[in-house]
Design a protein around this motif. Structure first.
Motif, short mmCIF file in Angstrom:
data_model
loop_
_atom_site.label_atom_id
_atom_site.label_comp_id
_atom_site.label_asym_id
_atom_site.label_seq_id
_atom_site.Cartn_x
_atom_site.Cartn_y
_atom_site.Cartn_z
N PRO A 11 0.81 -1.22 0.00
CA PRO A 11 0.00 0.00 0.00
C PRO A 11 0.84 1.27 0.00
CG PRO A 11 -0.86 -1.59 1.57
CD PRO A 11 0.47 -2.11 1.12
N LEU A 12 1.90 1.29 0.79
CA LEU A 12 2.76 2.46 0.83
C LEU A 12 3.41 2.70 -0.52
CD1 LEU A 12 4.07 4.78 2.36
CD2 LEU A 12 5.83 3.17 3.15
N GLY A 13 3.83 1.63 -1.18
CA GLY A 13 4.44 1.77 -2.50
C GLY A 13 3.50 2.40 -3.50
N GLY A 14 2.25 1.93 -3.51
CA GLY A 14 1.27 2.50 -4.42
C GLY A 14 1.01 3.97 -4.15
N VAL A 15 0.93 4.32 -2.87
CA VAL A 15 0.70 5.71 -2.50
C VAL A 15 1.88 6.58 -2.92
CG1 VAL A 15 0.48 7.28 -0.53
CG2 VAL A 15 -0.89 5.19 -0.61
N LEU A 16 3.09 6.09 -2.72
CA LEU A 16 4.28 6.85 -3.11
C LEU A 16 4.34 7.05 -4.63
CD1 LEU A 16 6.95 5.25 -0.75
CD2 LEU A 16 6.08 7.59 -0.64
N ILE A 17 4.01 6.01 -5.38
CA ILE A 17 4.04 6.11 -6.84
C ILE A 17 3.04 7.16 -7.33
CG2 ILE A 17 3.46 4.90 -8.98
CD1 ILE A 17 4.65 2.37 -7.65
N HIS A 18 1.81 7.09 -6.82
CA HIS A 18 0.76 7.98 -7.31
C HIS A 18 0.83 9.37 -6.70
CE1 HIS A 18 -0.79 4.91 -9.78
NE2 HIS A 18 -1.28 4.16 -8.81
N ALA A 19 1.78 9.59 -5.81
CA ALA A 19 2.06 10.96 -5.38
C ALA A 19 2.65 11.76 -6.52
CB ALA A 19 3.02 10.96 -4.18
N ILE A 20 3.20 11.05 -7.52
CA ILE A 20 3.85 11.70 -8.67
C ILE A 20 3.21 11.26 -9.98
CG2 ILE A 20 6.04 12.00 -9.89
CD1 ILE A 20 7.44 11.28 -7.23
#
Length: 235
Positions: free
Chosen positions: A29-38
């Motif tokens: 989940p954290l990875g997905g959130v970090l990716i879609h922050a950009i």
């Protein structure tokens, strides 16, 4: 006192894959959130489901700077007036919804723009408790990692605004034949007015209910802008 089995190297080796799998599940989940922050979400599960049902897919990403500020103010006014004041969960709205339910009155739930964004981007359609729990977790993550401006930007790009039509740009083209940057105050209010039921209502030729709701939203959007209730999303 009876002792448990010894902690041997063999036991430790066997437990490593399980621990690794748990770590990966926790970090996904954290990875997905970090990716879609950009990176803009390429497609959501709802979009995919609707497309497979034959509705087509109209989705055109636009930055917040490429959208009319009237639309931002209208959506905040309609969906989450305290968006800039809360940290993902509007406790006051939740309490009001619970009291209304106890009294047998129909009332929309206290779901915030942040919660709706978390649901739309990362989760499947539905109302089960597992999804609600995951929604809460993702809401905390995006509030922490993305910030308010990014949350609104993503929400206005992935929200369903007509059958098979997602986001402000596709909706502005679909309903009004123009870019989201050129929406008038009335048009922005109409798009916000149909958000609760975009598959049922028409923003271009609205019936009496949508016209009345859009009029209230347009007035409330003026209040949002005049009182700085959208300050957290301004560049």
């Amino acid at each position: 006192m009876e002792e448990g089995p010894p902690d041997t190297p063999s036991r430790r080796r066997k437990s490593r894959p399980i621990l690794l799998a748990l770590l990966v599940l926790a970090l996904l989940p954290l990875g997905g959130v970090l990716i879609h922050a950009i990176v803009p979400p390429p497609i959501t599960l709802l979009m995919a489901q609707r497309a497979l049902d034959g509705e087509g897919l109209s989705y055109q990403w636009r930055s917040l700077d490429q959208m009319s500020p009237r639309l931002v103010a209208s959506v905040i006014a309609a969906e989450d007036a305290r968006f800039c004041a809360h940290r993902g969960f509007d406790l006051e709205a939740i309490e009001q919804a619970m009291r209304a339910n106890e009294q047998g009155r129909r009332m929309r739930g206290g779901s915030t723009i942040s919660q709706q964004t978390a649901k739309n981007v990362f989760l499947w359609p539905g109302r089960d408790w597992v999804r609600k729990g995951l929604e809460a977790g993702y809401t905390v993550l995006i509030e922490t990692v993305w910030g308010k401006r990014r949350i609104v930007e993503v929400y206005l790009n992935v929200a369903e605004m007509a059958p098979g039509v997602y986001g402000a740009e596709a909706a502005a083209q679909h309903w009004f034949g123009k870019s989201a940057a050129d929406l008038t105050a009335r048009e922005a209010a109409r798009l916000a007015a149909i958000l609760p039921s975009p598959r049922r209502y028409n923003a271009a030729s609205p019936g009496p209910y949508v016209r009345r709701r859009a009029s209230r939203i347009q007035a409330a959007a003026n209040t949002v802008r005049n009182e700085g209730l959208d300050a957290c999303v301004q560049a």
